[in-house]
Design an enzyme around this catalytic site. Structure first.
Site, PDB file in Angstrom:
ATOM      1  N   HIS A   1      49.755  25.495  36.160  1.00 18.70           N
ATOM      2  CA  HIS A   1      49.293  24.157  35.812  1.00 18.70           C
ATOM      3  C   HIS A   1      49.659  23.138  36.879  1.00 18.70           C
ATOM      4  O   HIS A   1      48.914  22.171  37.104  1.00 18.70           O
ATOM      5  CB  HIS A   1      49.863  23.756  34.461  1.00 18.70           C
ATOM      6  CG  HIS A   1      49.154  24.408  33.313  1.00 18.70           C
ATOM      7  ND1 HIS A   1      49.745  24.675  32.109  1.00 18.70           N
ATOM      8  CD2 HIS A   1      47.880  24.856  33.204  1.00 18.70           C
ATOM      9  CE1 HIS A   1      48.873  25.253  31.298  1.00 18.70           C
ATOM     10  NE2 HIS A   1      47.739  25.377  31.939  1.00 18.70           N
TER      11      HIS A   1
ATOM     12  N   ASP B   1      41.322  45.215  38.170  1.00 18.08           N
ATOM     13  CA  ASP B   1      41.767  46.547  37.752  1.00 18.08           C
ATOM     14  C   ASP B   1      40.978  47.647  38.454  1.00 18.08           C
ATOM     15  O   ASP B   1      41.546  48.670  38.848  1.00 18.08           O
ATOM     16  CB  ASP B   1      41.629  46.702  36.236  1.00 18.08           C
ATOM     17  CG  ASP B   1      42.887  46.255  35.496  1.00 18.08           C
ATOM     18  OD1 ASP B   1      43.987  46.445  36.053  1.00 18.08           O
ATOM     19  OD2 ASP B   1      42.776  45.717  34.387  1.00 18.08           O
TER      20      ASP B   1
ATOM     21  N   CYS C   1      33.654  39.623  37.824  1.00 19.72           N
ATOM     22  CA  CYS C   1      34.796  38.701  37.758  1.00 19.72           C
ATOM     23  C   CYS C   1      35.957  39.308  38.538  1.00 19.72           C
ATOM     24  O   CYS C   1      35.852  40.402  39.082  1.00 19.72           O
ATOM     25  CB  CYS C   1      35.193  38.428  36.312  1.00 19.72           C
ATOM     26  SG  CYS C   1      35.746  39.877  35.385  1.00 19.72           S
TER      27      CYS C   1
ATOM     28  N   GLU D   1      36.207  48.525  34.178  1.00 18.91           N
ATOM     29  CA  GLU D   1      37.485  48.384  34.880  1.00 18.91           C
ATOM     30  C   GLU D   1      38.088  49.726  35.259  1.00 18.91           C
ATOM     31  O   GLU D   1      39.014  49.780  36.067  1.00 18.91           O
ATOM     32  CB  GLU D   1      38.484  47.626  33.990  1.00 18.91           C
ATOM     33  CG  GLU D   1      38.035  46.249  33.568  1.00 18.91           C
ATOM     34  CD  GLU D   1      38.972  45.638  32.544  1.00 18.91           C
ATOM     35  OE1 GLU D   1      39.892  44.916  32.944  1.00 18.91           O
ATOM     36  OE2 GLU D   1      38.778  45.902  31.332  1.00 18.91           O
TER      37      GLU D   1
END
Length: 702
Positions: free
Chosen positions: A203, A469, A516, A445
């Protein structure tokens, strides 16, 4: 803080990871921006005093929450509601029953004062988060650290200020920095941040990006190498910083700053524009999210939806499994910000690699490949059933899809689909509304899923390729342990070939496929991935506009030609050379090549050898591998084709040394040079003594 002396500061370059891109320069200010107190007092308390200690903790929670709400409101006013939502996670952690119970137990069982109990409880929870494999969740430990610091500040009679007294125009150098500290830097005139720890999804990093403060993280020994007052130039494009840079370096960065300002203006202008290639092919760009604040940020840059909603965070901040209604509210609050765009909700992906404190699991020797994701949920059907009911209920009013992680084959996939149908039947029986045709997708994956993608395509509505992965499993590489870093490479030829096949099978079967993972968020790979056949990406929110710019700068035919060339290569090194050379030709802003500073502390340049058999000039650079200039012989011409230097060693003058040796030998061999490599061309332009090597009659072969 480092002490100063009267010696003349020597030029130095240090490297790190780019967390918030940009350029900055200013005097260094060294501080400890994440400490709780100099020392947390530890004392024994009696049984009669325990209740008073717990009451002190409760009062500190109320005070800390009030302070956090003030920070949140300040951020809302200055930066906007998206950034303010970041502090919701800390407020939830402050209210966490698990934290209160842990503090109470330590006070009661170990008879320790509340300050020491808070420190111990926060430490235990941070260790839990730190063991998680997913970097997104590992970095939530920084929120716990921030919460602990706030509680200890309120418990201490002389709590430390939230923000150090900064100097206008300084570059802060620190071992660690917290989100609440970064939030208070707004308007303080801080130009840059150099942090020894930190992560790309922390953050503090997200807020630094919102404030447009260039930031480097993972900068080893920064607080030892940099002295207070040193002039620091932060290159948060190439991932390096120059300490007391020479005048020639400053001049090059003057020009780069002008180029970067123009590029940032271009990126901001892309918000709301379509994501299409130069030749009109539409590419979908969604965002990876983990909580409501991420959904707000994604909506702010007009993402095409959430391609990967990690639901784990909603579980990690609880001391119990969230009920169906609690999950429904979590998911609704997130999807609300993105509709009418779709939110792809990945079901809970936990295991002994990502454990929940209230769900003990047996330790596994290799948790990344153990009982996790869908296989764990099938072993605990109540967990899956509850989550599926919550998602299905949401589908009645919001466009959502279900994504199943870590699928290894048909049997597992069919079992998960049966669970979905069972949840639908239950809801229908009690009159609950839901989308009967909700899309169900599988993550690719595992190598087995990649091999069986054709058969899996007949069972699902869409695919999402989890490259983090997949890149780990294909070459059997460990992406967490640093010593195996050289084998974890998204440009391994096996990875590239598998990605090409996945895109081709999905296209043939008529099933949408999205990519992704880290490579999807790196604009250096965008052109290759488009060339391999991908037309949908789910990326980190902070990189979404960069990826859109890369897409809008790409021609699909050129991308496919690049992919064809790469697929013919069988060496990871050669693939990297080809892809990075192509990226360096078209990247919108290029950090300058800087020769090694003339300092007695500089390492000598490596010796360069001419490898005639492989047609390259190469130098071995420590443990980082080979740096090289490769060439092609075409008739009477020698084409200097590619220059490659490992990323962590860019800026040391290695590329210049390689090219200089290559050009000197070209003169001895009476070669006529065609500088296809953009770096070679710019080097010759800056060194006119080599201009006679060029054949002026030769047309540009690009």
């Amino acid at each position: 803080m480092n002490s100063t002396d009267n010696t003349q500061p020597a030029p130095l370059m240090i490297v790190g990871e780019v967390a918030s891109s940009g350029l900055a320069r200013g005097p260094a200010m060294l501080c400890d921006c994440a400490r709780t107190q100099t020392a947390v007092p530890l004392r024994q308390v009696s049984e009669a005093e325990v209740q008073a200690e717990v009451e002190r903790f409760d009062a500190a929670v109320v005070a800390a929450e009030g302070k956090l709400l003030e920070v949140q409101e300040s951020v809302r006013r200055t930066l906007g509601k998206d950034e303010a939502e970041i502090f919701e996670a800390q407020i939830l952690l402050l209210r966490d029953v698990q934290l209160r119970d842990a503090v109470r137990a330590l006070c009661l069982e170990k008879r320790m004062n509340v300050e020491a109990a808070v420190e111990e409880a926060i430490k235990q929870l941070m260790e839990l988060f730190g063991r998680l494999e997913d970097p997104y969740f590992r970095e939530r430990a920084a929120d716990l650290h921030d919460v602990g610091r706030r509680l200890l500040d309120h418990l201490a009679e002389d709590g430390l200020p939230d923000v150090p007294a900064v100097h206008e125009g300084c570059v802060i150098v620190t071992s660690e920095i917290l989100a609440s500290v970064v939030a208070r830097l707004e308007g303080q005139g801080v130009r840059g941040l150099i942090v020894e720890k930190g992560g790309l999804t922390a953050h503090a990093t997200i807020l630094a990006r919102s404030l447009d403060i260039p930031m480097l993280v993972q900068v080893a020994d920064a607080t030892r190498k940099i002295r207070a007052g040193d002039l620091v130039l932060v290159d948060a494009l190439a991932g390096r910083a120059f300490i007391n840079p020479q005048a020639r370096v400053l001049r090059k960065y003057d020009q780069l700053e002008a180029d970067l300002q123009a590029h940032q203006g271009v990126l901001k202008s892309l918000v709301g524009l379509p994501s299409v290639t130069r030749d009109g092919v539409e590419i979908r760009i969604c965002a990876n999210i983990g909580q409501t604040a991420d959904a707000l940020a994604a909506a702010n840059v007009k993402a095409d939806g959430a391609g990967l909603y990690r639901t784990e965070f909603a579980f990690f901040v609880q001391d119990h499994f969230p009920s169906e209604d609690e999950q429904y509210q979590f998911y609704r609050a997130t999807a609300e910000h993105l509709q009418p765009a779709e939110t792809v909700i990945r079901v809970l992906d936990i295991g002994s690699d990502k454990p929940l404190s209230y769900f003990p699991l047996p330790r596994e020797a290799n948790p990344a490949m153990g009982c996790r994701g869908t296989r764990l949920l099938l072993a605990h059907p109540t967990l899956l059933h509850t989550q599926l009911r919550a998602i299905l209920r949401l589908s009645a009013s919001h466009p959502v899809a279900i994504l199943l992680p870590m699928i290894d084959g048909i049997d597992e996939l069919r079992a998960a689909k049966a669970a979905i149908e069972s949840a639908k039947a239950e809801l229908a029986a009690v009159g609950e509304s839901f989308n009967q045709s909700i899309a169900v997708g599988a993550m690719i994956e595992t190598p087995s899923a990649a091999i069986l993608v054709g058969q899996l395509a007949d069972e699902v509505d869409f695919f999402s390729v989890g490259t983090n992965d997949l890149v780990q499993f294909l070459p059997a590489a460990d992406r967490i342990r640093g010593e195996m870093g050289s084998t974890y490479d998204p440009l391994h030829p096996a990875v590239v070939q598998v990605l090409a096949n996945l895109a081709a099978v999905a296209r043939r079967k008529g099933k949408p496929i999205s990519l992704c993972g880290e490579i999807a968020s790196d604009p250096a790979y965008t052109k290759l991935l488009i060339g391999l056949g991908f037309r949908s990406f789910s990326v980190s929110i902070g990189r979404l506009l960069e990826i859109k710019h890369a897409i809008r700068s790409t021609d699909v035919q050129q991308a496919e030609k690049l992919a064809e060339q790469v697929l013919l290569l069988c060496s990871t090194r050669d693939i990297k050379l080809r892809v990075l050379d192509d990226w360096n030709r078209c990247r919108p802003v290029s950090p300058p090549e800087i020769g090694a500073p003339t300092s007695t502390t500089s390492s000598p340049l490596p010796s360069v050898a001419h490898d005639v058999a492989r047609q390259r000039f190469a130098a071995r650079v420590g443990d980082s591998g080979l740096a090289s200039v490769s060439y092609l012989v075409e008739g009477e011409h020698v084409i200097l084709d590619r220059t490659y230097v490992p990323d962590e060693l860019r800026g040391h003058g290695i590329a210049a040394e390689l090219v200089k040796v290559a050009l000197n030998e070209a003169r001895q061999r009476h070669w006529k040079i065609v500088p296809r490599c953009s770096y070679v061309a710019s080097f010759i332009e800056c060194h006119p003594e080599f201009a006679d090597l060029l054949d002026r009659r030769e047309v540009d072969l690009n």
